[in-house]
Scaffold this active site. Structure first.
Site, PDB file in Angstrom:
ATOM      1  N   ARG A  66       0.815  -1.215   0.000  1.00 42.36           N
ATOM      2  CA  ARG A  66       0.000   0.000   0.000  1.00 42.36           C
ATOM      3  C   ARG A  66       0.854   1.272   0.000  1.00 42.36           C
ATOM      4  NH1 ARG A  66      -3.577   2.200   4.795  1.00 42.36           N
ATOM      5  NH2 ARG A  66      -5.102   3.428   3.668  1.00 42.36           N
ATOM      6  N   HIS A  70       0.382   4.835  -2.039  1.00 42.71           N
ATOM      7  CA  HIS A  70       0.255   6.157  -1.410  1.00 42.71           C
ATOM      8  C   HIS A  70       1.381   7.083  -1.845  1.00 42.71           C
ATOM      9  CE1 HIS A  70      -2.836   5.554   2.026  1.00 42.71           C
ATOM     10  NE2 HIS A  70      -3.119   4.788   1.012  1.00 42.71           N
TER      11      HIS A  70
END
Ligand code: HEM
Ligand code: NAG
Ligand code: NAG
Ligand code: NAG
Ligand code: NAG
Ligand code: NAG
Length: 332
Positions: A66, A70
């Protein structure tokens, strides 16, 4: 006299153009094996560290994958997600950070790389390589990572809020968000498949369980039995419990996410939303089972090129949490 000056200006202009051309022609400046001469063991070092990390802490695979997302969606893939807050609040500390863990892993990988080849491998490339290795180490597909990213020096919480789609996003805002980063509808549905690994805090979806429209109801887009099961795990206002997004196989990078979504068991509104667009729905129901492993590498490599700094732009940080300038000031 005058024509001569003009001519010399013209020559200079041509010279400048020629100097600039190679860079513009290869605007991205990323290539597979960028470190093959300057730090030949770079990718092997990352893989070795990641193999050890995932063996002892498999739950870090989700947050580490993740993190690359981001990083790329906020200011481009420039490692800015790793910067600590200084006088301003950094991306790292913005509200969408829920569960972004694993910064220590990146620091550890960076330290190993600095030991072998000082000041060569960027933090932004480390994030891209770590994301790749997390996926292969959880039995997902393998791909070659174009490298050569350099690190940025700006990180602002407000940029994170403005650029990361929230879990309540509907299909049109998801498509708009991805499109603003040069990613298409297929990339959206394919990359959402990352939710096949990892966990979520109850707070990211409990609005769907309790009082969805203010009438004590739940989200009709979510399977009733699943709502009941989730309510058992997540009591109102529970801010700590973690729920697997692909229950039973959340440590394995597989097709499970798409099966969940097809059964109306996608955890977030943004997951359910993939059934609201003909193209994404078709992918979830008919294509994912055979082509997800082929498609994921294509889309994540594309994501990894968003707003990159290459050539002589940006810098190579010594510590991923600090811009170099500050280190120079401290050590002088
Ligand atoms: C399409 C828009 C997306 C939305 C709205 C979204 C939203 C979220 C949210 C709310 C969480 C749970 C955070 C928490 O409560 O702990 C999460 C987790 C996660 N997301 Fe996404 N995400 C999106 C796309 C992506 C993409 C493109 C990737 C990777 C390429 C990704 C990878 C992950 C992973 C691996 C986790 C699990 C993290 C963990 O285990 O801690 N997501 N996402
Ligand atoms: C960055 O911030 C974290 C958490 O506040 C802290 O533990 C870490 O030491 C900081 N890193 C550096 C290099 O200052
Ligand atoms: C996430 O952001 C909050 C502020 O919104 C901050 O207090 C917290 O330390 C951050 N968490 C992580 C893991 O960086
Ligand atoms: C989708 O969400 C956006 C942003 O919240 C909103 O402006 C828009 O009206 C919504 N679209 C639909 C079709 O609900
Ligand atoms: C549900 O939402 C309504 C409207 O916002 C509010 O009046 C009510 O108190 C809420 N109920 C609960 C149990 O939170
Ligand atoms: C940050 O980077 C930009 C462009 O890469 C550069 O112009 C600027 O001087 C840098 N600022 C600092 C504080 O290093």
């Amino acid at each position: 006299m005058v024509p001569k000056v003009v001519f010399s200006f013209f020559l200079n202009f041509v010279a400048i153009l020629v100097l600039l051309l190679p860079q513009t022609a290869d605007a991205q400046g990323l290539k597979i094996g960028f470190y093959s001469k300057t730090c030949p063991k770079a990718e092997a070092i990352v893989l070795q560290e990641m193999t050890e990390v995932i063996k002892v802490a498999p739950s870090l695979s989700g947050p580490l994958l993740r993190m690359h997302f981001h990083d790329c969606f906020v200011m481009g893939c420039d490692g800015s997600i790793l910067l600590n807050s200084s006088k301003n609040t950094a991306e790292k500390d913005a509200p969408p950070n829920l569960s972004l863990r694993g910064y220590a892993v990146i620091d550890r990988v960076k330290a190993k790389l600095e030991k072998s080849c000082k000041g060569i491998v960027s933090c932004a490339d480390i994030l891209a390589l770590v994301a790749r290795d997390v996926v292969r180490l959880t039995n997902g597909p393998f791909w070659q990572v174009p490298t050569g990213r350099r690190d940025g020096n700006v990180s602002q919480a407000s940029d994170a809020l403005a650029n990361l789609p929230p879990p309540i996003a509907n299909i049109s805002s998801l498509k708009a968000s991805f499109s603003s980063k040069g990613l298409n509808t297929k990339d959206l549905v394919v990359l959402a498949g990352s939710h096949t690994i990892g966990t979520s805090h109850c707070t990211s979806f409990s609005n769907r369980l309790y009082n969805f429209t203010g009438k004590g109801d739940s989200d009709p887009a979510l399977d009733k039995n699943y709502v009941a099961a989730l309510k058992k795990k997540c009591k109102p206002n529970d801010a700590t419990t973690l729920v697997q997004m692909d229950p039973g196989s959340s440590k394995s990078f597989d097709n499970g996410y798409f099966t969940q979504v097809s059964k109306r068991r996608g955890l977030f509104q943004s997951d359910s939303a993939l059934l609201q667009d003909p193209q994404t729905k078709d992918y979830v129901l008919n294509k994912a089972s055979t082509s997800f492993f082929k498609d994921f590498p294509v889309s994540i490599v594309k994501m990894g090129k968003i707003g990159v700094l290459t050539g002589n732009k940006g810098e190579i940080r010594q510590h991923c949490a600090l811009v170099k300038l500050i280190i120079i000031m401290h050590s002088s």
